[in-house]
Design a protein around this motif. Sequence first.
Motif, mmCIF file in Angstrom:
data_model
loop_
_atom_site.group_PDB
_atom_site.id
_atom_site.type_symbol
_atom_site.label_atom_id
_atom_site.label_comp_id
_atom_site.label_asym_id
_atom_site.label_seq_id
_atom_site.Cartn_x
_atom_site.Cartn_y
_atom_site.Cartn_z
ATOM 1 N N TRP A 14 0.827 -1.206 0.000
ATOM 2 C CA TRP A 14 0.000 0.000 0.000
ATOM 3 C C TRP A 14 0.866 1.264 0.000
ATOM 4 O O TRP A 14 0.595 2.216 -0.732
ATOM 5 C CB TRP A 14 -0.919 -0.002 1.215
ATOM 6 N N SER A 25 -5.873 6.170 3.849
ATOM 7 C CA SER A 25 -4.618 5.883 4.519
ATOM 8 C C SER A 25 -4.533 6.546 5.890
ATOM 9 O O SER A 25 -5.245 7.516 6.184
ATOM 10 C CB SER A 25 -3.434 6.368 3.665
ATOM 11 N N PRO A 31 -2.349 1.727 5.127
ATOM 12 C CA PRO A 31 -3.793 1.646 4.901
ATOM 13 C C PRO A 31 -4.565 1.682 6.206
ATOM 14 O O PRO A 31 -4.126 1.105 7.204
ATOM 15 C CB PRO A 31 -3.972 0.293 4.203
#
Length: 432
Positions: A14, A25, A31
């Motif tokens: 991510w 986020s 995340p």
Amino acid sequence: MQRMVRAEVIDGAWRRLGPGVESLSTQDGGPLSRTVKLVVVPLVLRPSARRELAAAVIGPAQAALIEQLIGQDRERLIHTAGWLDALLARPESEQVGRDRCYPTAYALATTHGEPRPSTAEPVAQEALMDLLAERGAVSTAAVRAVAADPRQAARLSATLDRRWSDHPTPDPVEESAVQAWASAVLEGWVPGGARPRPEATKRAEQAWSALIDGGVGTHTGAALRADTWPQEAAPVARPRRLGLTEQIRVACPTLDTPERTTAPRPWDRSIVERVLVMLQHTSDRSGLPAAHDLLADEVDRASGAWQLGVEPTRVVMVLGTVLALGLDGAAPADTQAHRIVAGMRRRESWLARAQRQPDTPAGHTVTDDVTDPVAPYLRRLWTRLHGSEHRGTVPADPQEGRTLLIGVARSVLMDGRSRVRAALLRRQEGRG
């Protein structure tokens, strides 16, 4: 062969997406837990179709596949972040629930691509209104009607039996690690008006992530069902000691039962009873699914660890168990949350009065059920968490979890005060 934690692989992949996914986020670029739970795992990785990605610990080949899938989906995830902003900006999102907005944003990114300023607002509003229209305001009568229909009831019961039988064998629970993580979260509590403690807050956030990412709620729930956790509780019938069932062993719930005169313990309730209790405590039902879907969701939930549906609520049950057992003297209790709740209990003079009640049936009930810091507390905590899953208000961080834990403790004390007064009045009147 090198083994890796799936959550860490997802986090790394991510972070390599770069800018554009800020709404999905955390502040440091990882995340959000909701992003992982509601978008990345079910919609990007799709472990239901790729069974090799379902495990919490994976090998190099699975790690490479996860990185590939997330990287390939970069553009759609950037669009998902934009659509999430558009959805959450609408007042209707409060009725739908934040959790429902995440997969909806991904669906809009799939069908519409990038949200454009000229069309994003009406498209988001239409999507939210469709969700509200689909779900409607479910009634208790509709729930009872589904359960009374032989064909629908047979299908739901068969699913329940199958899902209950498929419950995995629990992995060993590392008791010391669970205790350490839980204590760090409970120590990080900052009461209103108190001076912030940055180091304790940081440790609490790290411990919360470790509990969630390590699937501690799932593992302890499975062990509790097998009567092997927590070690501090009585070695027989631990679920009964925690107030969740009257049974010595956790039993599969039934779909429905005849109407009862007394309320059963949470895990002794039928699927229908659980849904009806939730509806009784939900004033705004516009965000709930139709009656059949509500029962089907409850079947899935009842078959899971702690008979709850998502990891954060299971972790809060672990935290609540550590808190309650500490107050009972069965586990370490030197955390800020323990001190706060213990102080609340000391200020309630009725607790001492309840403990002086004579050993009559009435006195015994009051003493055991009101002064016990474990069973009444965990029963109410489970009920609150169960309702939060239906309403999409699951605790998303350690502070939300601790706030719920303290709030439930306060609620149980207020209820106990009323019960003691009623018992004393009955005794004075010669009825106790």
